[in-house]
Motif scaffolding. Structure first.
Motif, short mmCIF file in Angstrom:
data_model
loop_
_atom_site.label_atom_id
_atom_site.label_comp_id
_atom_site.label_asym_id
_atom_site.label_seq_id
_atom_site.Cartn_x
_atom_site.Cartn_y
_atom_site.Cartn_z
N ILE A 118 1.08 -1.37 -0.07
CA ILE A 118 -0.09 0.15 -0.46
C ILE A 118 0.55 1.79 0.02
N LYS A 119 2.01 1.14 1.19
CA LYS A 119 2.88 2.20 0.93
C LYS A 119 3.38 2.52 -0.39
N ALA A 120 4.22 2.26 -1.05
CA ALA A 120 4.79 1.82 -2.53
C ALA A 120 3.79 2.27 -3.43
N ALA A 121 2.74 2.00 -3.10
CA ALA A 121 1.06 2.23 -4.23
C ALA A 121 0.92 3.89 -3.97
N GLU A 122 0.67 3.99 -2.88
CA GLU A 122 0.58 5.14 -2.72
C GLU A 122 1.67 6.09 -3.19
N GLU A 123 2.66 6.18 -3.08
CA GLU A 123 4.33 6.22 -2.96
C GLU A 123 3.90 6.50 -4.36
N ALA A 124 3.63 5.36 -5.58
CA ALA A 124 3.89 6.07 -6.89
C ALA A 124 3.01 6.55 -7.48
N SER A 125 1.56 7.14 -7.12
CA SER A 125 0.94 7.94 -6.79
C SER A 125 0.44 8.73 -6.29
N GLY A 126 1.91 9.30 -6.03
CA GLY A 126 1.83 10.80 -5.27
C GLY A 126 1.34 11.09 -4.51
#
Length: 87
Positions: free
Chosen positions: A63-71
């Protein structure tokens, strides 16, 4: 059986769906995930507390990686369990 329910509320449905779509391939067979508008609802079930924790840790990392990737997130995440020194 031990279960853990997690709910994450996002600002809009588009963001919630982007995170949902990002984590779905990793969760198949381990985590039940539902998208309810802006709310991401996840349920983890395991026969042991250790396995449950490992699965939850992996999920939160995805989830953290997805949130970081989405800005959605900028900068490092807070160390909520205060274990940075040990990692």
């Amino acid at each position: 059986m031990i279960t853990l329910d997690l709910r994450i509320q996002y600002d809009d449905e588009r963001t919630a769906k982007a995170i949902f779509d990002s984590i779905a391939p990793d969760n198949e067979g381990y985590i039940t995930t539902e998208l309810k508008g802006c709310l991401l609802v996840m349920k983890i079930a395991s026969s042991s507390a250790g396995t449950l924790r490992n699965t939850a840790d992996d999920l939160m990392a995805c989830i953290k990686a997805a949130e970081e990737a989405s800005g959605l997130v900028s900068g490092p995440a807070p160390d909520l369990d205060c274990d940075t020194f040990f990692e």
